[in-house]
Design a protein around this motif. Structure first.
Motif, mmCIF file in Angstrom:
data_model
loop_
_atom_site.group_PDB
_atom_site.id
_atom_site.type_symbol
_atom_site.label_atom_id
_atom_site.label_comp_id
_atom_site.label_asym_id
_atom_site.label_seq_id
_atom_site.Cartn_x
_atom_site.Cartn_y
_atom_site.Cartn_z
ATOM 1 N N THR A 71 31.261 46.401 47.660
ATOM 2 C CA THR A 71 32.189 47.515 47.439
ATOM 3 C C THR A 71 31.640 48.780 48.088
ATOM 4 N N TRP A 77 30.180 54.878 39.149
ATOM 5 C CA TRP A 77 31.155 53.813 39.363
ATOM 6 C C TRP A 77 30.481 52.523 39.834
ATOM 7 N N VAL A 127 37.254 45.958 35.579
ATOM 8 C CA VAL A 127 38.308 46.738 36.247
ATOM 9 C C VAL A 127 37.702 47.601 37.353
ATOM 10 N N THR A 128 36.595 48.249 37.088
ATOM 11 C CA THR A 128 35.934 49.063 38.111
ATOM 12 C C THR A 128 35.527 48.216 39.300
ATOM 13 N N VAL A 131 38.682 47.095 41.281
ATOM 14 C CA VAL A 131 39.207 48.206 42.096
ATOM 15 C C VAL A 131 38.288 48.446 43.300
ATOM 16 N N LEU A 134 38.916 45.674 45.828
ATOM 17 C CA LEU A 134 40.232 45.753 46.449
ATOM 18 C C LEU A 134 40.384 46.945 47.386
ATOM 19 N N THR A 135 39.571 47.972 47.200
ATOM 20 C CA THR A 135 39.678 49.167 48.036
ATOM 21 C C THR A 135 38.571 49.291 49.076
#
Length: 136
Positions: A71, A77, A127-128, A131, A134-135
């Motif tokens: 990521t 985060w 969830v973090t 995300v 996915l980003t």
């Protein structure tokens, strides 16, 4: 080849060592099942659930730790995505074991507060990380 940061590599090594503790929990469950340790039906249920959650969440936590490197998450985060599930692997099983401790217990004690705390870390971590993946 999977490349982990230095801190992720060390964390993974430490977490892998906790599997010995989970294994000893399995031995404890075996002693309960064979009558070597007295436990109420409530305690048996909670101890089984704690053991199962520990094994599953440690495994998922190691996967999340490895995936976090794919990521672009940073700071808090990144930490939450990489470690949230591992924190829940402490809190949720702890809730099951510690809230059921005590001779003859038939309902959870005050340490049941570990359940919502563990659930929050589990949800926030996955969830973090999702995300972040996915980003990226």
């Amino acid at each position: 080849m999977l490349e982990l940061s230095e801190s992720a590599r060390i964390t993974a090594g430490i977490v892998l060592l906790t599997i010995v503790g989970i294994e000893s929990g399995g031995f404890f469950l075996l002693r309960i099942a064979t009558g070597g340790v007295a436990a109420t039906d409530f305690q048996k249920t909670f101890y089984r659930a704690g053991h199962a959650h520990a094994g599953v969440l440690v495994t998922l936590g190691l996967l999340c730790l490895a995936l976090a490197g794919a990521t672009s998450l940073t700071g808090l985060w990144y930490w939450l995505g990489a470690s949230g599930v591992l924190i829940s692997a402490i809190l949720l099983p702890g809730g099951f074991f510690f809230s059921a401790m005590g001779a003859g217990r038939t309902e959870p004690n005050g340490l049941k507060v570990l359940f919502p705390a563990g659930a929050i870390f589990l949800a926030a971590g996955v969830v973090t990380l999702a995300v972040g993946l996915l980003t990226a």
